[in-house]
Write an enzyme that holds these catalytic residues in place. Structure first.
Site, PDB file in Angstrom:
ATOM      1  N   GLU A  45       1.087  -1.275  -0.185  1.00  0.00           N
ATOM      2  CA  GLU A  45       0.116   0.089  -0.235  1.00  0.00           C
ATOM      3  C   GLU A  45       0.434   1.277  -0.167  1.00  0.00           C
ATOM      4  O   GLU A  45       2.052   1.487   0.729  1.00  0.00           O
ATOM      5  CB  GLU A  45      -0.511   0.033   1.154  1.00  0.00           C
ATOM      6  CG  GLU A  45      -1.360   1.280   1.403  1.00  0.00           C
ATOM      7  CD  GLU A  45      -1.557   1.697   2.737  1.00  0.00           C
ATOM      8  OE1 GLU A  45      -2.198   3.203   2.911  1.00  0.00           O
ATOM      9  OE2 GLU A  45      -2.160   0.165   3.853  1.00  0.00           O
ATOM     10  N   THR A  50      -3.774   6.688   1.695  1.00  0.00           N
ATOM     11  CA  THR A  50      -3.985   8.168   2.058  1.00  0.00           C
ATOM     12  C   THR A  50      -4.434   9.432   0.577  1.00  0.00           C
ATOM     13  O   THR A  50      -4.692   9.757   0.388  1.00  0.00           O
ATOM     14  CB  THR A  50      -2.877   8.275   2.604  1.00  0.00           C
ATOM     15  OG1 THR A  50      -2.095   7.382   3.397  1.00  0.00           O
ATOM     16  CG2 THR A  50      -3.042   9.456   3.348  1.00  0.00           C
ATOM     17  N   LYS A  55     -11.127  -1.616   6.575  1.00  0.00           N
ATOM     18  CA  LYS A  55      -9.477  -0.924   7.245  1.00  0.00           C
ATOM     19  C   LYS A  55     -10.032  -0.139   8.561  1.00  0.00           C
ATOM     20  O   LYS A  55     -11.383   0.797   8.888  1.00  0.00           O
ATOM     21  CB  LYS A  55      -8.551   0.170   6.712  1.00  0.00           C
ATOM     22  CG  LYS A  55      -7.747   0.318   7.361  1.00  0.00           C
ATOM     23  CD  LYS A  55      -7.199   1.565   5.968  1.00  0.00           C
ATOM     24  CE  LYS A  55      -5.939   2.821   6.854  1.00  0.00           C
ATOM     25  NZ  LYS A  55      -5.414   3.351   6.856  1.00  0.00           N
TER      26      LYS A  55
END
Length: 213
Positions: free
Chosen positions: A43, A73, A133
């Site tokens: 990621e 992000t 998440k």
């Protein structure tokens, strides 16, 4: 690789390496070290300088068998689309954003939004998110997963933040499908110790395997 294949490969390995770095080169080297250590799920966060260029390089230099490339992000749909067009095969956000969910659904790319409350999780599930998440995971710890799975037994949770080698067995035991690991995994990179990152990756993969037994 379709959406379900991507999700399966991420849950099979059980660890997503969250890459934050001070330069594009450092991010690339850390990503490479994580892959060499057995974590193909990367990621790459958009806090990395020139993150799009790093996405392109990783996508170009590694096959889809070697790398499951995600962008992290991601705060809005425009960034998600840019990431997808430059090689990202899944999108991760610190919070839930409906337009980002919609663009990911359009491209048939998994979207993993950061959620903390049951209400946020339900909103994300209704928008088609397959993995939630749990962020920041350090806010409540592994016991929170067990509490959430009482009313939502089928929810797929991936905690990020607060995951370490010492507590990973508890996270897995309480029912998470994968964990996101950042600083605990990549800290040696601050001293350019990429072999240290590689060794950490091996330990995290092994810890998940052992916990699943």
């Amino acid at each position: 690789m379709n959406k379900q294949e991507i999700l399966k490969r991420i849950t099979d390995v059980g660890v997503v390496a969250v890459i934050r770095a001070t330069s594009a080169d450092e991010a690339y080297q850390v990503s490479k070290a994580c892959m060499e250590g057995g974590i193909p799920a990367i990621e790459l966060t958009f806090t990395v300088p020139n993150a799009l260029d790093v996405l392109k390089e990783l996508s170009k230099n590694f096959t889809k068998d070697e790398l499951i490339l995600g962008a992290g992000t991601v705060l809005d749909a425009a960034t998600a689309r840019l990431a997808i067009l430059n090689g990202a095969t899944y999108i991760v956000s610190p919070g839930f954003d409906l337009e980002t969910a919609q663009i990911c659904n359009l491209y048939q790319v998994p979207y993993m939004p950061g959620c903390l409350t049951i209400t946020e999780m339900l909103t994300a599930l209704k928008a088609g998110c397959d993995i939630i998440k749990l962020f920041p995971g350090s806010a409540f710890g592994p016991s929170y997963v067990k509490a959430v799975k009482g009313p939502l037994p089928d929810i797929n949770i991936m905690p990020t933040g607060g995951v370490s080698l010492s507590n990973i067995a508890e996270w897995v035991g309480n029912g998470v499908v994968a964990v996101g690991v950042g600083g605990e995994l990549t800290a040696p990179a601050k001293k350019k110790d990429y072999d240290g990152v590689r060794q950490n990756a091996k330990m995290f993969v092994e810890a998940v395997k052992n916990a699943r037994k």
